[in-house]
Design a protein around this motif. Structure first.
Motif, PDB file in Angstrom:
ATOM      1  N   GLY A   1      -2.268   2.598   7.447  1.00 27.60           N
ATOM      2  CA  GLY A   1      -2.672   1.326   6.865  1.00 27.60           C
ATOM      3  C   GLY A   1      -3.591   0.525   7.765  1.00 27.60           C
TER       4      GLY A   1
ATOM      5  N   PHE B   1      -7.128  -0.170  -6.325  1.00 25.70           N
ATOM      6  CA  PHE B   1      -6.435  -1.445  -6.170  1.00 25.70           C
ATOM      7  C   PHE B   1      -6.028  -1.927  -7.560  1.00 25.70           C
ATOM      8  CE2 PHE B   1      -8.903  -1.249  -2.289  1.00 25.70           C
ATOM      9  CZ  PHE B   1      -8.101  -1.858  -1.335  1.00 25.70           C
TER      10      PHE B   1
ATOM     11  N   ILE C   1      -6.601  -0.135   4.821  1.00 25.63           N
ATOM     12  CA  ILE C   1      -6.528  -1.413   4.106  1.00 25.63           C
ATOM     13  C   ILE C   1      -6.489  -2.648   5.007  1.00 25.63           C
ATOM     14  CG2 ILE C   1      -3.999  -1.354   3.911  1.00 25.63           C
ATOM     15  CD1 ILE C   1      -4.425  -2.667   1.095  1.00 25.63           C
TER      16      ILE C   1
ATOM     17  N   LEU D   1       0.517  -8.215   3.603  1.00 28.57           N
ATOM     18  CA  LEU D   1       0.394  -6.761   3.478  1.00 28.57           C
ATOM     19  C   LEU D   1       1.706  -6.075   3.850  1.00 28.57           C
ATOM     20  CD1 LEU D   1      -1.324  -4.205   3.029  1.00 28.57           C
ATOM     21  CD2 LEU D   1      -2.082  -4.413   5.417  1.00 28.57           C
TER      22      LEU D   1
ATOM     23  N   SER E   1     -13.342  -2.282   2.080  1.00 30.24           N
ATOM     24  CA  SER E   1     -12.337  -1.253   2.356  1.00 30.24           C
ATOM     25  C   SER E   1     -12.851   0.129   1.983  1.00 30.24           C
ATOM     26  CB  SER E   1     -11.053  -1.579   1.578  1.00 30.24           C
ATOM     27  OG  SER E   1     -10.079  -0.573   1.741  1.00 30.24           O
TER      28      SER E   1
ATOM     29  N   THR F   1       0.829  -1.193   0.000  1.00 33.12           N
ATOM     30  CA  THR F   1       0.000   0.000   0.000  1.00 33.12           C
ATOM     31  C   THR F   1       0.872   1.254   0.000  1.00 33.12           C
ATOM     32  OG1 THR F   1      -1.691   1.243   1.227  1.00 33.12           O
ATOM     33  CG2 THR F   1      -0.161  -0.068   2.529  1.00 33.12           C
ATOM     34  N   TYR F   2       0.280   2.358  -0.398  1.00 37.44           N
ATOM     35  CA  TYR F   2       0.957   3.657  -0.347  1.00 37.44           C
ATOM     36  C   TYR F   2       1.119   4.140   1.091  1.00 37.44           C
ATOM     37  CZ  TYR F   2      -3.354   5.685   1.206  1.00 37.44           C
ATOM     38  OH  TYR F   2      -4.458   5.971   1.989  1.00 37.44           O
TER      39      TYR F   2
ATOM     40  N   GLN G   1      -2.144  -1.038  -3.582  1.00 35.17           N
ATOM     41  CA  GLN G   1      -3.196  -0.068  -3.256  1.00 35.17           C
ATOM     42  C   GLN G   1      -2.547   1.307  -3.248  1.00 35.17           C
ATOM     43  OE1 GLN G   1      -4.184   0.851   0.754  1.00 35.17           O
ATOM     44  NE2 GLN G   1      -6.384   0.824   0.408  1.00 35.17           N
ATOM     45  N   SER G   2      -2.971   2.168  -4.161  1.00 38.20           N
ATOM     46  CA  SER G   2      -2.402   3.511  -4.264  1.00 38.20           C
ATOM     47  C   SER G   2      -3.246   4.317  -5.233  1.00 38.20           C
ATOM     48  CB  SER G   2      -0.961   3.454  -4.768  1.00 38.20           C
ATOM     49  OG  SER G   2      -0.390   4.747  -4.859  1.00 38.20           O
TER      50      SER G   2
ATOM     51  N   TYR H   1       3.638  -2.066   3.886  1.00 41.13           N
ATOM     52  CA  TYR H   1       3.298  -0.648   3.950  1.00 41.13           C
ATOM     53  C   TYR H   1       4.239   0.195   3.080  1.00 41.13           C
ATOM     54  CZ  TYR H   1       0.343  -2.326   7.699  1.00 41.13           C
ATOM     55  OH  TYR H   1      -0.606  -3.027   8.415  1.00 41.13           O
TER      56      TYR H   1
END
Length: 350
Positions: free
Chosen positions: A48, A248, A52, A71, A273, A41-42, A96-97, A73
């Motif tokens: 986070g 996503f 997410i 996951l 989410s 993820t971003y 995810q960003s 980060y």
């Protein structure tokens, strides 16, 4: 950084044994074996936890051992600006960003993150995608890029300034070194803002050392959640966008190999989410404006701020000229804004 080094070391050992490239694809297909994905993820760890992790935890539980999403980060495995290419190569499986931050090589990436004044409220993002055709446009754009599957877009918080010194007029923005998103920074530079790009985890220290004068990366909920409210003194109530637009994505081959029921489960968890963020941000923005004690609220007068919105519409037209597809998106924004204005309260108050 430790996680990233460990990841690279393991990937390098795996590929050395196979005599292939520098990175091994993290997912190996085997009959009856558990599918494992790496998703980055971003967001940093504190953020986070909300944007997410609940959805990924739910997915892993319901997948019941058939699949697990690991996951990671912000910048743990790959720098955010390299996420798209890493996913495309198969170094990681999903992201995810926003499109803008990961340098997605599609024309619509400019609309990811905070496209100035495209939205007023967080509900605008899902309506634009589900009811005004942006889903189909994004699918078309990413369908032209090999190796990556765009999956789903949703909304986050509005974009406000959190600063060390107070902002009470546009003149106060001049010369301020601000951490923000690429397209938002390009727009804000018209008002004298100096956009600065740094790793996400370095932002708090950069404010403390004076390298940054402020942040235009989030709303007040994130300012408190990630610690930025501890190093800034003021929060500007005017925003340049009512909601961040993020998505996503997945490596296309990995996604296509999933059985149909896991694709459906993934879709349900992405929707979960999106829903979580809708209420978490909406409630948090109001609560922390009224009950937060760490930052003083300031405002730029409405008449002066209207000049910023007018400039944003010029910016829209400039982006529309970059491609026919961008022109189509801008036209949708204009149509949507006209509908909301005509509908009046509670859709638009001014």
């Amino acid at each position: 950084m430790t996680n990233r080094r460990g990841f690279i070391k393991k990937a390098g050992l795996a590929t050395a044994a196979a005599g292939t490239t520098a990175f091994a694809a993290p997912y190996v297909k085997a009959q009856n074996a558990k599918i494992t994905w790496r998703l980055q993820t971003y967001a940093g760890p504190a953020l986070g936890e909300h944007v997410i992790k609940p959805a990924i935890d739910a997915f892993n539980k319901v997948a019941n051992g058939e699949m697990e999403i690991e996951l990671y980060y912000a910048d743990q495995l790959v720098p955010t600006g390299e996420l798209f290419r890493a996913m495309q190569r198969g170094t990681i499986d999903a992201v995810q960003s926003d499109d803008d931050s990961i340098a997605a090589p599609v024309d619509v990436s400019v609309f990811g993150g905070y496209f100035p004044f495209a939205t007023r409220y967080s509900l605008d993002v899902p309506v634009l995608f589900e009811e005004y055709g942006l889903n189909e446009i994004w699918e078309e754009a990413y369908g032209e890029v090999e190796g990556v599957k765009w999956l789903s877009a949703g909304s986050w918080d509005p974009c406000h300034f959190a600063t060390v010194d107070p902002i009470n007029s546009l003149a106060d923005l001049k010369g301020k070194r601000v951490f923000t998103f690429p397209t938002a920074g390009k727009f804000l530079s018209r008002f004298g803002v100096v956009p600065v790009t740094l790793p996400w985890e370095d932002i708090e220290v950069a404010v403390q050392t004076g390298e940054l004068d402020g942040i235009a990366w989030s709303g007040i909920t994130e300012d408190y959640t990630v610690g930025w409210a501890d190093v800034t003194n003021y929060f500007l109530t005017n925003n340049i966008s009512g909601a961040w637009c993020g998505s996503f994505f997945a490596n296309e081959e990995r996604y296509n190999e999933l059985p149909e029921h896991l694709k459906v489960l993934l879709k349900l968890c992405m929707d979960s989410s999106h829903y979580y963020r809708q209420h978490w941000y909406w409630g948090g923005e109001a609560k922390l404006r009224t009950q937060g004690t760490k930052m003083k609220l300031t405002s730029i007068p409405d008449a002066e701020w209207a000049t910023v919105e007018a400039e944003a519409h010029k910016f829209w037209d400039e982006i529309a000229e970059t491609s026919p597809r961008c022109a189509k998106v801008v036209e949708i924004f204009k149509q949507y804004a006209a509908v909301m204005e005509k509908a009046g309260k509670p859709y638009r108050y001014s």
